[in-house]
Structures are given as structure tokens and as C-alpha cells.
Scaffold this active site. Sequence first.
Site, PDB file in Angstrom:
ATOM      1  CG  ASP A  26     -39.272 -22.392 -51.008  1.00 34.25           C
ATOM      2  OD1 ASP A  26     -38.604 -22.554 -52.047  1.00 34.25           O
ATOM      3  OD2 ASP A  26     -40.280 -23.063 -50.736  1.00 34.25           O
ATOM      4  CB  SER A  64     -43.889 -20.395 -45.579  1.00 33.92           C
ATOM      5  OG  SER A  64     -43.422 -21.306 -44.605  1.00 33.92           O
ATOM      6  CB  THR A  65     -44.744 -18.594 -41.190  1.00 36.41           C
ATOM      7  OG1 THR A  65     -43.707 -19.554 -41.137  1.00 36.41           O
ATOM      8  CG2 THR A  65     -45.277 -18.320 -39.794  1.00 36.41           C
TER       9      THR A  65
END
Length: 356
Positions: free
Chosen positions: A298, A176-177
Site C-alpha cells: 500500500d 503500517s506495521t
Amino acid sequence: MKKKIQVLIVDDSALVRQALLNLFDTDPDIEVMGTASDPFAAAKIMESRIPDVITLDIEMPRMDGLTFLRKLMSQHPVPVVVCSTLTDAGSETFMKAMEFGAVEIITKPKVGTREFFEESRIRVCDAVKAAAQVKPKKLSAKPMAVKPKLNADAVIPGGRSFNLKTTERVVLVGASTGGTEALKVFLESLPMDSPGVVIVQHMPEHFTAAFSKRLNSICRITVKEACNNDTVLRGHALIAPGNRHMLLKRSGARYYVEVKDGPLVSRHRPSVDVLFRAGARYAGRNAVGVIMTGMGDDGAKGMKELSENGAYCIAQDEKTSVVFGMPQEAIKLGGINKVLPLQHIAGEVIKVCSGK
């Protein structure tokens, strides 16, 4: 009392500024410190107070967002979330935004159903919270009731694994990030004959095609945005399309992907948990799971399921992660075989897949 994240909204549309203001008012952890119609107005506000995060449009009068972003990151770096309307034609512009230092890229919230607004609210607020945790590098009101956080059951029910014996390996990656750069480092290190790679990177719709194309131009392996029923091949990497879940499936000795709609899972679509659960079911001990930098959890539960079905699981370490949330949560659940710096992950994957 916990300090609220101070956000500066920069957008030439008064409607969008108000929509974002209303959206942030629903989150108790975020406070809008100001709004600006263009970069010059934003610079004036920042003379007296520096925000924790800036949301930034790209197409604006007097100075476009990219120019402002480049100036900002070269003079006084502040975490920036680019918030704009994404189109296929403009997606290369957003690759530039990432190169100039944008932490996240999200689509502007639109007027629609309550469900659509709630999904937009989750995505935008999570992007701001993730950005607030990042230390950018210098270039040369009342909370809304939150829907229950869904798990992978919403897309692929839990159940027994279908692990037929095979020698073919498959690599499943979630990020993600900070993941756009992490994936670049990882994929550039893979040899042409590496096992097939299936990737979920949290990205908005239309952006993954340009991202895949860029990676394909610099990597030895072939990288593409996944289409439904694409076969997982050696020397190839498939990246889940933005706003679509991706599952690994198997027919005989052939691994392939299923791309489908569905609700947000672990607050994301695509979701790493969905991919990892499918991998646990259809690949099991033939899989290598990798969880990289990103905010939230997640992929953590999915990684545990992979591990319980015999997969070898790797987490990126804290030092090389932009945000250590996702790897840390996976480590906490106990489904990780090895924690490694980013630059060592590709080598470990190849070693495991070759049986060494």
C-alpha cells in the site's frame, strides 16, 4: 513446502475462538496450533511449543491481557496481535498494549454480511502475517476465494493533476506495521513552523483519536485525528481516522482533507495509495511524500504517481523499518528520491520544504 505461521488464539469467548479458528482456516499460510481461554491456559500450551504469533484479547478472567502481554514480552517475547473490541473509552488501554510490545491492534471479527467477513478476514490474516515478520524486543484449511485487490481507482479515479502554482508545501506520510513508533520519532523531530502534515497509518476505528492525542501531548506541532474538510495548516498534522479513507484536496491556495467511506484499497481502509494519489493530483510538485515501515505494498503505486507529478519522495530504510514491505515496494517501482534511516527523515523533509 513453505512453513505455515503457527498461531495461538487467546480469548475467553468460545465463540470468538471458533470465529478466529474458522477465519484462519481460510488462509493457506496460517495454522492454528492451539486455543486458550485465558493466559494461564496459554502459558500451559507454551510450555511445550512456542507459537510464531499470538492473538490476544484484553479483558479476560484470572489475568487480563495487558498483564500477560507485559509478562510475556519481558520474559519470552513473541509477536502479539491484540484482538479485541475497541471503544473510545478503552482506547487508552490499547495505547498501553502498543507500549508493552503488541505488534498490531485489530477489532474482533463480527457476524455480518459476507463482505464484512471478507474484510475482517483480510485484516486479521494480514496482521498475523505482518506480526510473523517482526522480531519483538524484550522489555526492561482451504483458502476462501479472495476478492480482487482494489487500487486507488475505487476511491479516486486517475487523471490529470490540478497543480496550480503555489509556494505552500504539504507533507504526505504513509505507514503500517511499526508505524506508531516511527511516526512518533518523525513528528517529535518537526519544528513548530513545519509544513502541514497529512498521515495515513493503518489502524482500526476509534484507535486513531487516542493515538493522535498522545502524539499531540509530546510533539511541538499540533496533532489531531482528521475531520472532513479540516484545513492543512503549518505546524499541524492530521491523521486519517481508522476505517475511513482520507484524500488531500485543494481550493485556491488552501489545502484541506476529505474523509470518506469506500472499499478496501490495497487491502486497507484508510489506504496510503488513496492519499498519495490525491496528493499527486492536487499538490504535485508542492508535496513531499514519505513512506514508512509496513507490510505489503500500500502506497507504492501512489508514491510513483506523486513522483511523476513532481513531488519529492522519501522511503524509510530497511535497517530502521520493523517491516520493510511498503518502502521496499515503493523503491522497486522507482518513485523514490532518497532512502533514509528513520531518524533522518524529518530533517530531509524540512530541508526540501525550505528549498535548501
